[in-house]
Design a protein around this motif. Sequence first.
Motif, PDB file in Angstrom:
ATOM      1  N   LEU A  45       0.735  -0.836  -0.154  1.00  0.00           N
ATOM      2  CA  LEU A  45      -0.075  -0.298   0.412  1.00  0.00           C
ATOM      3  C   LEU A  45       0.487   1.575   0.031  1.00  0.00           C
ATOM      4  CD1 LEU A  45      -3.014   0.572   0.355  1.00  0.00           C
ATOM      5  CD2 LEU A  45      -2.345   0.596   2.763  1.00  0.00           C
ATOM      6  N   MET A  46       0.526   2.619  -0.904  1.00  0.00           N
ATOM      7  CA  MET A  46       1.316   3.339  -0.880  1.00  0.00           C
ATOM      8  C   MET A  46       0.557   4.738  -0.964  1.00  0.00           C
ATOM      9  SD  MET A  46       2.753   3.080  -3.911  1.00  0.00           S
ATOM     10  CE  MET A  46       3.071   1.196  -4.742  1.00  0.00           C
ATOM     11  N   GLY A  47       0.953   5.983  -1.096  1.00  0.00           N
ATOM     12  CA  GLY A  47       0.277   7.134  -0.754  1.00  0.00           C
ATOM     13  C   GLY A  47       1.041   8.287  -1.338  1.00  0.00           C
ATOM     14  N   PHE A  48       0.307   9.111  -2.152  1.00  0.00           N
ATOM     15  CA  PHE A  48       1.129  10.266  -2.251  1.00  0.00           C
ATOM     16  C   PHE A  48       0.263  11.531  -1.671  1.00  0.00           C
ATOM     17  CE2 PHE A  48       2.570   6.805  -5.141  1.00  0.00           C
ATOM     18  CZ  PHE A  48       3.704   7.003  -5.879  1.00  0.00           C
ATOM     19  N   ASP A  49       1.046  12.599  -0.762  1.00  0.00           N
ATOM     20  CA  ASP A  49       0.187  13.680  -0.798  1.00  0.00           C
ATOM     21  C   ASP A  49       1.397  14.653  -2.153  1.00  0.00           C
ATOM     22  OD1 ASP A  49      -0.291  16.289  -0.087  1.00  0.00           O
ATOM     23  OD2 ASP A  49      -0.207  16.137   1.522  1.00  0.00           O
ATOM     24  N   PHE A  50       0.341  14.920  -3.296  1.00  0.00           N
ATOM     25  CA  PHE A  50       0.428  15.886  -3.879  1.00  0.00           C
ATOM     26  C   PHE A  50       0.031  17.443  -3.681  1.00  0.00           C
ATOM     27  CE2 PHE A  50       1.282  13.449  -8.298  1.00  0.00           C
ATOM     28  CZ  PHE A  50       0.936  11.981  -7.760  1.00  0.00           C
ATOM     29  N   GLN A  51       0.001  18.095  -3.195  1.00  0.00           N
ATOM     30  CA  GLN A  51       0.080  19.168  -2.251  1.00  0.00           C
ATOM     31  C   GLN A  51       1.606  19.532  -2.493  1.00  0.00           C
ATOM     32  OE1 GLN A  51      -2.685  21.538  -3.078  1.00  0.00           O
ATOM     33  NE2 GLN A  51      -3.049  19.694  -4.739  1.00  0.00           N
ATOM     34  N   LYS A  52       2.471  18.584  -1.290  1.00  0.00           N
ATOM     35  CA  LYS A  52       4.170  18.376  -1.079  1.00  0.00           C
ATOM     36  C   LYS A  52       4.631  17.902  -2.377  1.00  0.00           C
ATOM     37  CE  LYS A  52       3.039  17.616   3.848  1.00  0.00           C
ATOM     38  NZ  LYS A  52       3.709  17.103   4.980  1.00  0.00           N
ATOM     39  N   PHE A  53       4.179  16.521  -2.954  1.00  0.00           N
ATOM     40  CA  PHE A  53       5.237  15.633  -4.079  1.00  0.00           C
ATOM     41  C   PHE A  53       5.387  16.830  -5.081  1.00  0.00           C
ATOM     42  CE2 PHE A  53       6.044  13.221  -7.686  1.00  0.00           C
ATOM     43  CZ  PHE A  53       7.431  12.113  -6.562  1.00  0.00           C
ATOM     44  N   ALA A  54       4.299  17.647  -6.063  1.00  0.00           N
ATOM     45  CA  ALA A  54       4.189  17.821  -6.545  1.00  0.00           C
ATOM     46  C   ALA A  54       5.372  20.100  -6.741  1.00  0.00           C
ATOM     47  CB  ALA A  54       3.389  18.613  -7.457  1.00  0.00           C
ATOM     48  N   LYS A  93      -3.331  22.688  -8.841  1.00  0.00           N
ATOM     49  CA  LYS A  93      -4.255  22.945  -7.332  1.00  0.00           C
ATOM     50  C   LYS A  93      -5.630  22.561  -7.403  1.00  0.00           C
ATOM     51  CE  LYS A  93      -7.307  26.865  -9.727  1.00  0.00           C
ATOM     52  NZ  LYS A  93      -7.719  28.130  -9.818  1.00  0.00           N
ATOM     53  N   ASP A  94      -5.617  21.048  -8.920  1.00  0.00           N
ATOM     54  CA  ASP A  94      -6.875  20.647  -8.508  1.00  0.00           C
ATOM     55  C   ASP A  94      -6.704  19.010  -8.210  1.00  0.00           C
ATOM     56  OD1 ASP A  94      -8.084  22.780  -9.355  1.00  0.00           O
ATOM     57  OD2 ASP A  94      -8.420  22.133 -11.148  1.00  0.00           O
ATOM     58  N   VAL A  95      -5.596  18.417  -7.704  1.00  0.00           N
ATOM     59  CA  VAL A  95      -5.388  17.189  -7.022  1.00  0.00           C
ATOM     60  C   VAL A  95      -4.783  17.029  -6.328  1.00  0.00           C
ATOM     61  CG1 VAL A  95      -3.742  15.829  -8.331  1.00  0.00           C
ATOM     62  CG2 VAL A  95      -4.853  16.471  -9.716  1.00  0.00           C
ATOM     63  N   TYR A  96      -5.022  16.181  -4.752  1.00  0.00           N
ATOM     64  CA  TYR A  96      -4.743  16.251  -3.690  1.00  0.00           C
ATOM     65  C   TYR A  96      -3.437  14.805  -3.166  1.00  0.00           C
ATOM     66  CZ  TYR A  96      -8.779  19.274  -4.760  1.00  0.00           C
ATOM     67  OH  TYR A  96      -9.531  21.112  -4.614  1.00  0.00           O
ATOM     68  N   ASN A  97      -4.161  13.570  -3.340  1.00  0.00           N
ATOM     69  CA  ASN A  97      -3.948  12.470  -3.363  1.00  0.00           C
ATOM     70  C   ASN A  97      -4.056  11.301  -3.496  1.00  0.00           C
ATOM     71  OD1 ASN A  97      -2.543  12.962  -0.158  1.00  0.00           O
ATOM     72  ND2 ASN A  97      -4.817  14.562  -0.583  1.00  0.00           N
ATOM     73  N   ILE A  98      -3.166  10.576  -4.345  1.00  0.00           N
ATOM     74  CA  ILE A  98      -3.299   9.019  -4.881  1.00  0.00           C
ATOM     75  C   ILE A  98      -2.531   8.018  -3.925  1.00  0.00           C
ATOM     76  CG2 ILE A  98      -2.225   7.848  -6.419  1.00  0.00           C
ATOM     77  CD1 ILE A  98      -2.056  10.279  -8.349  1.00  0.00           C
ATOM     78  N   VAL A  99      -4.018   7.112  -3.590  1.00  0.00           N
ATOM     79  CA  VAL A  99      -3.327   5.855  -3.214  1.00  0.00           C
ATOM     80  C   VAL A  99      -3.655   4.453  -3.985  1.00  0.00           C
ATOM     81  CG1 VAL A  99      -3.933   4.494  -0.704  1.00  0.00           C
ATOM     82  CG2 VAL A  99      -4.319   6.632  -0.943  1.00  0.00           C
ATOM     83  N   VAL A 100      -2.864   3.594  -3.570  1.00  0.00           N
ATOM     84  CA  VAL A 100      -2.164   2.582  -4.625  1.00  0.00           C
ATOM     85  C   VAL A 100      -1.913   1.406  -3.975  1.00  0.00           C
ATOM     86  CG1 VAL A 100      -0.960   1.278  -6.542  1.00  0.00           C
ATOM     87  CG2 VAL A 100      -1.382   4.526  -6.620  1.00  0.00           C
ATOM     88  N   ALA A 101      -2.997   0.500  -3.979  1.00  0.00           N
ATOM     89  CA  ALA A 101      -3.221  -1.153  -3.388  1.00  0.00           C
ATOM     90  C   ALA A 101      -2.531  -2.241  -4.927  1.00  0.00           C
ATOM     91  CB  ALA A 101      -4.053  -1.101  -2.516  1.00  0.00           C
ATOM     92  N   VAL A 102      -1.384  -3.057  -4.177  1.00  0.00           N
ATOM     93  CA  VAL A 102      -0.763  -4.053  -5.421  1.00  0.00           C
ATOM     94  C   VAL A 102      -1.127  -5.262  -3.861  1.00  0.00           C
ATOM     95  CG1 VAL A 102       1.391  -5.188  -6.078  1.00  0.00           C
ATOM     96  CG2 VAL A 102       0.692  -2.893  -5.883  1.00  0.00           C
ATOM     97  N   TYR A 103      -2.095  -6.494  -4.972  1.00  0.00           N
ATOM     98  CA  TYR A 103      -2.989  -7.600  -4.396  1.00  0.00           C
ATOM     99  C   TYR A 103      -1.753  -8.606  -4.996  1.00  0.00           C
ATOM    100  CZ  TYR A 103      -6.005  -4.336  -3.573  1.00  0.00           C
ATOM    101  OH  TYR A 103      -7.007  -3.516  -2.555  1.00  0.00           O
ATOM    102  N   GLY A 104      -0.861  -9.993  -4.955  1.00  0.00           N
ATOM    103  CA  GLY A 104      -1.322 -10.957  -4.665  1.00  0.00           C
ATOM    104  C   GLY A 104       0.836 -10.778  -4.056  1.00  0.00           C
ATOM    105  N   SER A 105       1.926 -10.836  -5.289  1.00  0.00           N
ATOM    106  CA  SER A 105       2.704 -11.365  -4.753  1.00  0.00           C
ATOM    107  C   SER A 105       3.400  -9.879  -5.733  1.00  0.00           C
ATOM    108  CB  SER A 105       3.103 -12.194  -5.827  1.00  0.00           C
ATOM    109  OG  SER A 105       4.821 -12.579  -5.165  1.00  0.00           O
ATOM    110  N   ILE A 106       4.722  -9.461  -4.857  1.00  0.00           N
ATOM    111  CA  ILE A 106       5.418  -8.572  -5.370  1.00  0.00           C
ATOM    112  C   ILE A 106       6.035  -8.270  -6.228  1.00  0.00           C
ATOM    113  CG2 ILE A 106       7.258  -8.665  -3.763  1.00  0.00           C
ATOM    114  CD1 ILE A 106       7.401  -5.614  -3.040  1.00  0.00           C
ATOM    115  N   ASP A 107       6.681 -10.351  -6.342  1.00  0.00           N
ATOM    116  CA  ASP A 107       7.195 -10.350  -7.472  1.00  0.00           C
ATOM    117  C   ASP A 107       6.468 -11.004  -8.539  1.00  0.00           C
ATOM    118  OD1 ASP A 107       6.239 -12.169  -7.040  1.00  0.00           O
ATOM    119  OD2 ASP A 107       8.601 -13.743  -6.371  1.00  0.00           O
TER     120      ASP A 107
END
Length: 341
Positions: A45-54, A93-107
């Motif tokens: 699971l990962m998350g991005f705060d684009f107000q900071k990232f960008a 000003k319009d993009v705030y956050n992104i969250v991505v989840a991955v299922y199964g195996s990392i490889d």
Amino acid sequence: MKSKTSLWCLVMVALLLVPACQKKAPGQLGGEGMLGLVPEGAMMLMGFDFQKFASLELFDKTLKENWQKNPKAGKVFKDYPDFVQQTGVDLQKDVYNIVVAVYGSIDEKNPDIAGLVNLKYDPDKLLAVLSKNKEIAAEETYRGRTLYTLKDKGEEKDKEMRLAFLNKQVIAFGSLPSLKKVVDLEMKEGQSVLKTAALMKYVGKLDKKKMFWLAVGNIPEKMKRQPQGGMMPVDLSKAEAFTAVVDFKGKVLSGELRLISMDEQGNKQIADMLNGLKSLGAMGASKEPELAQLLNGIQLGSAADHVHLTFSFPEELLQKLSAKSKAKGMMPPAAPEPFGQ
């Protein structure tokens, strides 16, 4: 996971590269608030705060200077104002956050994923751009939501990237099984990742107000099995998770990477090995002040339950390294010396 070639992924890349203001806006959800729409069972699971990232000047500069150099971007949008006009999304000003989840195996080569983008948007404008450029291969209806299949040859049928305009604040994307579960959660049915205790026990300890955070709750066995007798053997047999947090504040990029392992002796061994590699790198960087500064910004250590790497890099240093890397890339290759000399 193979890279996507669709226009939607071009838009997603642009989200990573455009500066954003720090002011909160109506409809802005934090990474924490989006987890209730992520299906259970994720192994990463990962998350991005684009107000900071960008807000990194480096990303701003990269986008504005290199827009025309990107063959995909140049064909669809002549410049950033054209991107805003066509999509109806001002990424500043319009993009705030992104969250991505991955299922199964990392490889796995092409695992199931589920992603959520929190933004202010006009679904009709985004759909018009995708349709105009023939990026929608098919569409279907699930529980009153239209799921759009994005054109991407070579994918397995249920692993093709799909997206749905979930509500006025969120666009969802992912493979078909996961995306349907996201829609179920929007309908107040099903279980979210908040019920996945094996992963959330690590996610819960992370500061999700940071620019970026990540947790992997299952280290693949083949990564744990290290070859015996190598130059620098390490014991990863008790490694159980990996976490990361990265932030950008006061013109400084900082963060911590952590390998969770209940093996104090093994953890110290890994930290000692990494510190040895850092020392070797420092010796080789004696004539490279930027590289030396980069290495000085890295600290390694261990505890009874983890190995950690912390870092702190001024943005000015990152810009110098980026400029130097580009300069080297522009240098013509050196002519080979005559044979025998």
